[in-house]
Motif scaffolding. Structure first.
Motif, PDB file in Angstrom:
ATOM      1  N   ALA A 109       3.010   4.424 -11.956  1.00  0.00           N
ATOM      2  CA  ALA A 109       2.217   5.521 -13.174  1.00  0.00           C
ATOM      3  C   ALA A 109       2.823   6.711 -13.450  1.00  0.00           C
ATOM      4  N   ILE A 110       3.253   6.852 -14.596  1.00  0.00           N
ATOM      5  CA  ILE A 110       3.792   8.826 -14.994  1.00  0.00           C
ATOM      6  C   ILE A 110       2.391   9.342 -16.016  1.00  0.00           C
ATOM      7  N   PHE A 111       2.363  10.409 -16.098  1.00  0.00           N
ATOM      8  CA  PHE A 111       2.161  11.770 -16.706  1.00  0.00           C
ATOM      9  C   PHE A 111       3.047  11.928 -17.542  1.00  0.00           C
ATOM     10  N   ILE A 112       2.986  12.294 -18.935  1.00  0.00           N
ATOM     11  CA  ILE A 112       3.089  12.841 -19.791  1.00  0.00           C
ATOM     12  C   ILE A 112       2.778  14.347 -19.936  1.00  0.00           C
ATOM     13  N   GLY A 113       3.224  15.338 -19.515  1.00  0.00           N
ATOM     14  CA  GLY A 113       2.214  16.632 -19.907  1.00  0.00           C
ATOM     15  C   GLY A 113       2.482  17.089 -21.749  1.00  0.00           C
ATOM     16  N   TRP A 114       1.413  17.122 -22.197  1.00  0.00           N
ATOM     17  CA  TRP A 114       2.043  17.465 -23.836  1.00  0.00           C
ATOM     18  C   TRP A 114       1.853  19.082 -23.747  1.00  0.00           C
ATOM     19  N   ASP A 115       2.811  19.502 -22.876  1.00  0.00           N
ATOM     20  CA  ASP A 115       2.811  21.414 -22.860  1.00  0.00           C
ATOM     21  C   ASP A 115       2.640  22.165 -23.363  1.00  0.00           C
ATOM     22  N   PHE A 116       2.797  21.803 -24.917  1.00  0.00           N
ATOM     23  CA  PHE A 116       2.902  22.973 -26.214  1.00  0.00           C
ATOM     24  C   PHE A 116       2.341  23.144 -26.935  1.00  0.00           C
ATOM     25  N   ASP A 117       2.457  23.692 -28.107  1.00  0.00           N
ATOM     26  CA  ASP A 117       2.097  24.711 -29.070  1.00  0.00           C
ATOM     27  C   ASP A 117       2.062  23.648 -30.653  1.00  0.00           C
ATOM     28  N   PRO A 118       2.101  23.431 -31.287  1.00  0.00           N
ATOM     29  CA  PRO A 118       2.577  23.415 -32.735  1.00  0.00           C
ATOM     30  C   PRO A 118       4.259  23.841 -32.867  1.00  0.00           C
ATOM     31  N   GLY A 119       4.067  25.144 -32.448  1.00  0.00           N
ATOM     32  CA  GLY A 119       5.048  26.195 -32.802  1.00  0.00           C
ATOM     33  C   GLY A 119       6.237  25.414 -32.792  1.00  0.00           C
ATOM     34  N   THR A 120       6.012  24.914 -31.465  1.00  0.00           N
ATOM     35  CA  THR A 120       7.275  24.241 -30.823  1.00  0.00           C
ATOM     36  C   THR A 120       7.275  22.620 -31.071  1.00  0.00           C
ATOM     37  N   GLU A 121       6.843  22.100 -31.991  1.00  0.00           N
ATOM     38  CA  GLU A 121       6.660  20.568 -32.837  1.00  0.00           C
ATOM     39  C   GLU A 121       7.347  19.576 -32.541  1.00  0.00           C
ATOM     40  N   ALA A 122       8.433  20.442 -33.688  1.00  0.00           N
ATOM     41  CA  ALA A 122       9.219  19.772 -33.884  1.00  0.00           C
ATOM     42  C   ALA A 122      10.490  19.844 -32.701  1.00  0.00           C
ATOM     43  N   GLU A 123      10.279  20.177 -32.049  1.00  0.00           N
ATOM     44  CA  GLU A 123      11.714  19.973 -30.948  1.00  0.00           C
ATOM     45  C   GLU A 123      10.893  19.159 -29.870  1.00  0.00           C
ATOM     46  N   ASN A 124       9.276  19.393 -28.924  1.00  0.00           N
ATOM     47  CA  ASN A 124       9.077  18.204 -28.487  1.00  0.00           C
ATOM     48  C   ASN A 124       8.074  16.926 -28.382  1.00  0.00           C
ATOM     49  N   GLN A 125       7.868  17.391 -29.637  1.00  0.00           N
ATOM     50  CA  GLN A 125       6.880  16.099 -30.030  1.00  0.00           C
ATOM     51  C   GLN A 125       8.011  14.857 -30.449  1.00  0.00           C
TER      52      GLN A 125
END
Lengths: 450, 330, 214
Positions: free
Chosen positions: B56-72
């Motif tokens: 099993a893995i965790f994915i932490g969506w630890d960012f805000d919309p500001g960096t969505e373009a890079e992180n999403q």
């Protein structure tokens, strides 16, 4: 004679052959039992809804089970450096492991529960041939309590889902918490050395020894920047970073704010301190208020000069940028912790024509501040700023103490580099037995453990 | 004769306009430049690729919309890969906004109108199967199919909530949450983001705390990713991989060298590299948004380099290096 | 009293947390857990003060008809109205946090685009800063400039067109020289933090106390 031997050989191996044929079914079954059934003490292979289980049962009716010896002795020892809530359990695997044992189940219960009041709980399942030592106490549903003596039993589970239980063993030890984490000895020694050095310089500075501090242009420029705003009759903007009070950079920033606010109060220049963190806001407000009182101008303090904006990063940027473009502060301070907003703030400030002084320990943001601000305090200069501004002996001593600590680390790094180079020339880099660096590291390890 | 001073003091809006043009044009004229994956990204991909339904893995969506373009795109790529390998995925978020983005990211993977996506089966929908004892992934899928369900054309498989996927969502003071999950995930998240009881979920029963998790991929635009290292790796030995913005990436190379993190996706390029590996590994039909963004980024970088060179030419040709000039162009 | 009590709390708390790090015993763990349970509580109370501050500042602006005062309504109305929609009003009139709702609309159609826009402005600002401030004024500045160009090209696929050496050099720069510089700065920062923490624990630094400090 030969025929009899061959027949015996074939009969013996027929069982193995059948086992091999059944093994995939068994594995499928074991997987299907899955997590939900992992804690059940007995295996229920009669799930009517599972077709693979039905086929397995049918097959088992015709295959006589292979005799498999149970797992051997269980040894329980205390887990080192814990709160007494873990035990190290090891067991001897069954000698017949190769005859189709898939997994071992480690069961636990408290003694005295033999009357059936407490059932065995599976605390861990390990694959056969994998490892025979486990740490008990990690499973949140079956925590180990300090000082409780447990009973353990290890059972082998075969491919045909039979469980062969081993002997019940009363744990030889109980979980005991330790009062010192032995693996942190090196950290402790390092802390003692560095803390002692800083205290030594505190003391030395107090004993009126004149200590020299290298001038930092960014700090020297603070007075000048406040003066400029006063002359222009425009406000001063002070951004105490976007991090919380738990960040040391924020605390360093708040101490500078206190000193800046005193000067601002003396000059009667308007001050704007927007905050992103509510706790930082309360501390900043009190700090500024007090600075105005100390400057003898409590009536000049504006209730709305320190304010909370939002805890959203870019909404905060929008608000502060808006403030910069509307009020056009003559001087902007960005001191504390910053992330992606650093350039957004500093570039807008640059556009508005303000003189800008920044300081952060966020290394990735330093280039942005350096290119857009007039002065930038790099890394530790932010922490030293308070000492530079106040010039109290203890504060100055702390800066010298930091330098001494760095001196020790620099010496160690230099020794390491020299030894690495020697290793390259003497072959120690490829042969660990010849490595001087590894020997020195070993020496350090031995010393610290003693 | 060029007036270098005037050139250096050019209205910034012209520079902004040029950047805007360079950012927009590649969306219409595709260049399809090749992306060669780095070791830092490859190590994350290889680790996820080595896992299966028992992990099993965790994915932490630890960012805000500001960096969505890079992180999403990073989150979507790792999620897609893990689901294709049937690796159960827990999703968390450091901020409420991050949870919304996680939902959007997951929705893009579960949108069956697009070929190559997965069919999402909510927790309540397969309740009768659960009641009948189907909790193992294979038997559940067999029973699900036997009940007359079939995959739409182009879909890659089913994702059963609670078996393959659980959105745990946002909790405040996330550092303490990671710390608590080291002992028990369910004590921190008694329910998932939709109110389903987590303790009933097969994927939680098999993985009760972070010690039983094989990887946590944290996607961050701030130092939030450090929670996983400080409270996960150092306390319970959780393997952690970073997906951070390009600016932050330089900050975290020491953690790779010291072995504290498994690997790192740095900025859009990191996401594009993951997409390329995924596509080459047969886990996706096509590369995704990050790969498309590489053309834009290439041209933008070239333009910024041109600005630097032109700025320097003007600076030296105009003889400004001999004068004492204030910074910031003032 | 106003000054001594917080300083004593900081001193005792700081020393306990320092010692606690070296003690794995349950007593020590309980102390740590107790502390971590308190932290969120304090934070929640402070948030109330923060919202109070924001409200006060904007009400003051509206009353005083300060420049751009109508914008203050744009802050105050959503600040109080969105929680009402999210927590108190029924879904039939757009309440709740599900889809569709006023909360969801404001989040996905207003907040996300605005935040993404703010961040994307970085591209424009970086371009402008690069043109104005990145100068090869000295030998060191020139090395920095050349390094930056190599790393920038290495970060994008177009760099691969120059040959593998370029991305490899870029990665080498990030992995080694960058790392060396970063570690050096971080060591200084680490000792700076250590000294600041000691100053706070032993009462040398009092700026964090706010008004009670001096």
């Amino acid at each position: 004679m030969r025929n009899t031997t061959e027949r015996r050989f074939m009969l013996k191996h027929l069982e193995l052959l059948l086992l091999m044929v059944l093994l995939p079914f068994g594995i499928a079954q074991a997987q299907e039992v899955g997590p939900q059934d992992a804690t059940a003490p007995a295996v229920d292979s009669s799930n009517p809804s599972d077709s693979s289980a039905v086929s397995l049962d049918t097959a088992l009716e015709v295959v006589p089970p292979v005799e498999i010896a149970p797992p051997g002795a269980v040894t329980v020892s205390d887990f080192p450096n814990d709160a007494g809530d873990h035990l190290l359990v090891s067991f001897e695997p069954s000698p017949d492991e190769a005859l189709g044992i898939l997994v071992y189940r480690i069961y636990r219960r408290t003694p005295g529960a033999t009357d059936g009041t407490e059932e065995w709980a599976v605390v861990k399942t390990v694959a056969a041939g994998d490892h025979t030592e486990i740490v008990d106490g990690y499973d949140p549903d079956y925590l180990v309590t300090q000082g409780t003596q447990y009973e353990y039993r290890v059972a082998a589970v075969t491919a045909d889902c039979r469980e062969i239980p081993g002997e019940v063993t009363v744990a030889q030890v109980v979980g005991r918490g330790e009062w010192f984490h032995t693996e942190k000895l090196k950290v402790l020694i390092g802390c003692i050395i560095f803390i002692s050095l800083i205290f030594y310089y505190f003391k030395r500075a107090q004993m009126c020894h004149e200590l020299y501090l290298r001038p930092i242009p960014g700090i020297d420029a603070i007075d000048e920047a406040i003066g400029r705003a006063t002359e222009m009759g425009k406000p001063i903007l002070y951004v105490p970073g976007l991090s919380g009070i738990e960040d040391v950079a924020t605390i360093a920033s708040l101490t500078i704010l206190n000193r800046v606010a005193k000067k601002v109060a003396e000059y009667q220049t308007p001050l704007r301190v927007p905050n992103r963190d509510p706790i930082v806001y309360t501390v900043a407000e009190e700090s500024v208020k007090q600075a105005y009182m100390e400057a003898g101008r409590p009536d000049s303090y504006e209730a709305n000069s320190v304010f909370f904006v939002t805890d959203s990063q870019f909404a905060y940027v929008a608000a502060v940028n808006g403030l910069m473009t509307r009020e056009k502060p003559a001087t902007n301070f960005y001191l504390g912790m910053f992330w992606a907003e650093s350039l957004l703030l500093a570039e807008t400030g640059s556009l508005s024509g303000a003189i800008q002084i920044a300081g952060t320990d966020a290394i990735t943001q330093l280039p942005f501040f350096i290119t857009t601000c007039d002065y930038t305090l790099i890394g530790e200069e932010l922490y030293a700023a308070s000492a530079y501004l106040g010039r109290e002996p203890k504060q100055v001593g702390s800066v010298k103490g930091q330098d001494a600590c760095k001196g020790i680390v620099m010496t160690l790094v230099t020794v390491g580099i020299i030894l690495s180079l020697v290793d390259i020339f003497t072959g120690g880099a490829t042969d660990p037995s010849k490595s001087l660096l590894l020997k020195l590291q070993g020496l350090v390890d031995v010393t610290s453990l003693e | 004769m060029i007036n270098w001073e005037k050139f250096l003091n050019i209205d910034r809006r012209w520079l902004y306009l040029l950047i805007a043009v360079v950012v927009i044009v590649p969306f219409f004229i595709r260049m399809g430049l090749p992306v060669v994956p780095s070791d830092e990204v490859r190590s994350i991909y290889n680790l996820v690729d080595s896992l299966g339904p028992d992990n099993a893995i965790f994915i932490g969506w630890d960012f805000d919309p500001g960096t969505e373009a890079e992180n999403q795109p990073m989150g979507v790529a790792v999620l897609r890969h893990a689901l294709d390998r049937h690796v159960p995925v827990f999703i968390t978020a450091v901020s409420p906004l991050g949870q919304g983005l996680a939902e959007q990211g997951a929705a893009s993977v579960f949108d069956t109108r697009i070929p190559g996506n997965f069919v999402y089966v909510p927790w309540a929908e397969w309740e009768p199967f659960r009641a009948a004892g189907y909790v193992g992934r294979d038997s559940l899928e067999s029973a699900w199919k036997a009940a007359g369900n079939s995959l739409p054309e182009g879909a890659r498989g089913w994702v059963f909530e609670g078996v393959d996927f659980a959105l745990l969502g946002y909790l405040p003071y996330f550092g303490l949450v990671v710390l608590g999950m080291g002992t028990s995930i369910a004590t921190q998240y008694p329910t998932d983001a939709y109110g389903n009881n987590l303790r009933e979920m097969p994927m939680l029963r098999a993985h009760k705390n972070l010690r039983e998790i094989d990887l946590a991929v944290t996607l961050a635009g701030s130092t939030a990713c450090m929670y996983w290292v400080v409270y996960g790796t150092s306390r319970v030995g959780l393997p952690v991989a970073f997906g951070v913005t390009a600016v932050m990436a330089t900050d975290y190379y020491p953690y790779i060298q010291s072995g504290q993190i498994v690997g790192m996706m740095g900025g859009l390029r990191g996401a594009a590299e993951y997409e390329v590996l995924e596509h080459e590994g047969g886990h996706t039909e096509t590369t995704g948004k990050a790969y498309r963004g590489m053309d834009v980024q290439s041209l933008a970088h070239i333009l910024i380099i041109l600005f630097v060179i032109l700025g320097n030419i003007a600076y030296f040709a105009g003889g400004f290096h001999k004068k004492t000039a204030l910074k910031s162009g003032r | 009293m106003k000054r001594t009590v917080p300083m004593m709390i900081a001193m005792i708390g700081g020393i306990i947390m320092m010692i606690q790090y070296f003690i794995p015993h349950q007593v020590s763990q309980d102390v740590f857990n107790y502390y971590t349970e308190w932290a969120p509580l304090v934070g929640s109370f402070a948030l109330v003060l923060g919202v109070g501050s924001l409200t006060r500042v904007h009400i003051h602006k509206i009353r005083a008809k300060a420049p751009n005062w109508p914008y203050s309504y744009a802050v105050l109305i959503p600040l109080y109205l969105i929680p009402v929609f999210a927590f108190f009003l029924p879904a039939s009139i757009g309440g709740g946090t599900g889809k569709p709702s006023v909360f969801d609309f404001m989040y996905s159609r207003v907040q996300i685009p605005i935040q993404a826009t703010m961040f994307s402005m970085l591209a424009f600002y970086i371009a402008s800063a690069a043109f104005r401030a990145f100068r090869a004024k000295s030998a060191l500045a020139t090395i920095l400039l050349v390094t930056a160009i190599i790393v920038m090209l290495a970060q994008v696929p177009i760099g691969d067109l120059f040959g593998r050496w370029l991305p490899d050099t870029g990665l080498w720069i990030l992995r080694f020289p960058n790392l060396a510089a970063k570690r050096a700065i971080e060591l200084g920062v680490g000792f700076g933090m250590l000294a600041t923490c000691l100053k706070i624990i032993f009462g040398v630094e009092r700026g964090w106390l706010g008004g009670a400090g001096e």
